[in-house]
Design an enzyme around this catalytic site. Structure first.
Site, PDB file in Angstrom:
ATOM      1  N   LEU A 233       0.858  -1.192   0.000  1.00 36.75           N
ATOM      2  CA  LEU A 233       0.000   0.000   0.000  1.00 36.75           C
ATOM      3  C   LEU A 233       0.887   1.232   0.000  1.00 36.75           C
ATOM      4  O   LEU A 233       1.749   1.356   0.869  1.00 36.75           O
ATOM      5  CB  LEU A 233      -0.751   0.089   1.328  1.00 36.75           C
ATOM      6  CG  LEU A 233      -2.102  -0.538   1.570  1.00 36.75           C
ATOM      7  CD1 LEU A 233      -2.582  -0.101   2.941  1.00 36.75           C
ATOM      8  CD2 LEU A 233      -3.110  -0.132   0.506  1.00 36.75           C
ATOM      9  N   HIS A 234       0.708   2.126  -0.939  1.00 36.51           N
ATOM     10  CA  HIS A 234       1.439   3.393  -0.813  1.00 36.51           C
ATOM     11  C   HIS A 234       0.798   4.576  -1.549  1.00 36.51           C
ATOM     12  O   HIS A 234       1.304   5.682  -1.484  1.00 36.51           O
ATOM     13  CB  HIS A 234       2.903   3.249  -1.248  1.00 36.51           C
ATOM     14  CG  HIS A 234       3.091   3.031  -2.728  1.00 36.51           C
ATOM     15  ND1 HIS A 234       2.875   1.832  -3.322  1.00 36.51           N
ATOM     16  CD2 HIS A 234       3.473   3.865  -3.721  1.00 36.51           C
ATOM     17  CE1 HIS A 234       3.121   1.916  -4.616  1.00 36.51           C
ATOM     18  NE2 HIS A 234       3.483   3.154  -4.889  1.00 36.51           N
ATOM     19  N   ARG A 235      -0.318   4.349  -2.247  1.00 33.76           N
ATOM     20  CA  ARG A 235      -0.921   5.453  -2.998  1.00 33.76           C
ATOM     21  C   ARG A 235      -1.496   6.487  -2.039  1.00 33.76           C
ATOM     22  O   ARG A 235      -2.159   6.134  -1.057  1.00 33.76           O
ATOM     23  CB  ARG A 235      -2.054   4.943  -3.911  1.00 33.76           C
ATOM     24  CG  ARG A 235      -1.593   4.021  -5.019  1.00 33.76           C
ATOM     25  CD  ARG A 235      -1.501   4.734  -6.366  1.00 33.76           C
ATOM     26  NE  ARG A 235      -0.151   5.064  -6.750  1.00 33.76           N
ATOM     27  CZ  ARG A 235       0.755   4.206  -7.256  1.00 33.76           C
ATOM     28  NH1 ARG A 235       0.480   2.948  -7.430  1.00 33.76           N
ATOM     29  NH2 ARG A 235       1.945   4.638  -7.585  1.00 33.76           N
ATOM     30  N   ASP A 322      -2.072  -1.566  -4.083  1.00 29.26           N
ATOM     31  CA  ASP A 322      -2.492  -0.386  -4.852  1.00 29.26           C
ATOM     32  C   ASP A 322      -1.350   0.040  -5.784  1.00 29.26           C
ATOM     33  O   ASP A 322      -1.358   1.134  -6.328  1.00 29.26           O
ATOM     34  CB  ASP A 322      -2.954   0.756  -3.937  1.00 29.26           C
ATOM     35  CG  ASP A 322      -1.873   1.223  -2.968  1.00 29.26           C
ATOM     36  OD1 ASP A 322      -0.695   0.786  -3.089  1.00 29.26           O
ATOM     37  OD2 ASP A 322      -2.199   2.043  -2.086  1.00 29.26           O
TER      38      ASP A 322
END
Ligand code: UDP
Length: 402
Positions: A233-235, A322
């Site tokens: 997850l990093h968006r 993501d």
């Protein structure tokens, strides 16, 4: 007799996903050293061991000739800093073509510098569109493509998008996917990594036949390890707002009760988790014994190296992500992928591959996971031209340029 001058190609890499794309281009160029001179510029957008150096080492990318060392900053500052530091390099080295990859700030910054100095720009991974301008990457893609002379595209949707934007056909080249070049080259090596053992998914000493191969955590017939899910997850849309991130973590925690979830955390996300005080629920270690006895949970870990990640991805029961690139890699591997976004710039991973867009709505995520655990997985095929030879096609086209 006149000896023709070598083509001068300046390649730019700035961030983790760029390194995976630059490696096969550098390989293809090494094989054509008789025809091309290369300068590799690292902008320093990602700069630490975990996100940069380990990728150069594992992917066998030569040491950059120039490191601009820009580091982290706001979008405007980082883009401006890359431009300021990149301009003299182009002026001094006088490349014939500047090659940029992907959709990060370094991509657009270097493309803009080159175009303004009258140097031709080649964009690898052109034409992808999420049609969501709240994504910083979408802005980078649009602007880079608008000023590029060679647009190297991974999937047919990219060709259509560029045509709709009025790009002339001669500039557009459907060549396949350099990220999959890396995957094809490194998967056999990655399978020898110790990742499964390091994260206690196999017993400490052996990797042979496991009595719990049919564990009810997930359905992987003949699995030689504890079935597990892999999460990234990093968006900004998922991790920047405490309430949204908190809700997402709640559902991920629910999933972690059904199947162990291995979560190598991007530094950007780590910073938010710490700042929002959202780490209490997660574990930072688990033992093999706990996993055997089905004490599943979510394990927070630092980001892992490319080979380890590839190994884990290829063995995961499913991937939750993501990321852009991971949607493509799971399609190439045939591993189910649940994408925690409402849109994708890589629609072929949904129309042909194993990807499902499920958004960040907990109501949708949990049922999608349950379906996979029941064995209802989406089958897919590997898209045309994702065959490991995209970089060679790109270099052949560039070398053929008058
Ligand atoms: N990756 C990795 N270690 C990790 C997470 C990702 O090596 O802990 C790799 C992944 O296999 C892919 C690339 O990093 O090749 C994707 O990077 P990221 O998700 O940061 O970027 P995006 O593709 O979303 O631009």
């Amino acid at each position: 007799m006149t000896v023709s001058r070598k083509l001068r190609l300046l390649l730019v890499a700035g961030a983790r996903p760029n390194f995976v794309k630059i490696a096969p281009l550098m390989d293809a160029l090494r094989a054509r050293a008789d025809r091309a001179e290369t300068l590799l510029v690292h902008t320093g957008q990602h700069y630490d061991e975990a996100l940069s150096k380990s990728f150069f080492d594992q992917l066998g990318i030569p040491r950059p000739d120039v490191n601009l060392e820009v580091g982290s900053a706001s979008h405007a500052k980082q883009t401006a800093e890359v431009m300021t530091r990149f301009e003299p390099v182009v002026v001094d080295w006088k490349p014939d073509i500047v090659v940029v990859v992907g959709d990060v700030n370094s991509t657009v910054a270097c493309a803009l510098v080159a175009a303004k100095l009258g140097v031709r720009v080649a964009h690898v991974e052109a034409g992808l569109r999420s049609f969501d301008r709240t994504m910083p990457e979408e802005i980078n893609r649009l602007l880079t493509d608008a000023i590029s002379d060679f647009l190297f595209v991974t999937e047919p949707s990219g060709v259509e998008n560029l045509q709709h934007e009025g790009v002339v056909a001669e500039k557009i080249h459907l060549v396949g996917n350099v990220m999959i070049d890396s995957l094809k080259k490194f998967l056999p090596i990655a399978r020898h990594s110790t990742a499964l053992r390091d994260y206690h998914l196999v017993p400490p000493e052996e990797q042979g036949n496991m009595p719990w191969a049919d564990s009810s955590f997930g359905k992987l017939p003949g699995a030689q390890h504890i079935p597990f899910a892999l999460l990234t997850l990093h968006r900004p849309s998922n991790v920047d707002e405490p309430e949204k991130l908190g809700k997402l973590l709640d559902v991920l925690n629910e999933i972690g009760r059904e199947i162990p979830v291995f979560f190598p955390v991007h530094p950007r996300t780590r910073e938010r988790l710490d700042r929002f005080g959202l780490t209490r629920w997660a574990r930072t270690s688990w033992t093999h014994k706990e996993l055997v006895h089905k004490h599943a949970c979510v394990l927070l870990a630092p980001p892992v190296g490319y080979l380890e990640f590839l190994h884990l991805m290829s063995e995961a029961t499913f991937v939750l992500t993501d990321s852009g690139g991971i949607q493509e890699e799971t399609t190439a591997l045939g591993v189910p992928c649940l994408t925690l976004r409402d849109n994708t710039e890589r629609p072929i991973t949904v129309s042909q591959g194993t990807n499902q867009l499920i958004g960040a709505d907990p109501e949708k995520i949990f049922p999608a996971v349950k379906a996979i655990l029941r064995g209802e997985t989406k089958r897919g095929r590997v898209p045309d031209l994702w065959d490991g030879a995209a970089a060679q096609r790109i270099i052949a086209i560039l070398l053929d340029t008058p």
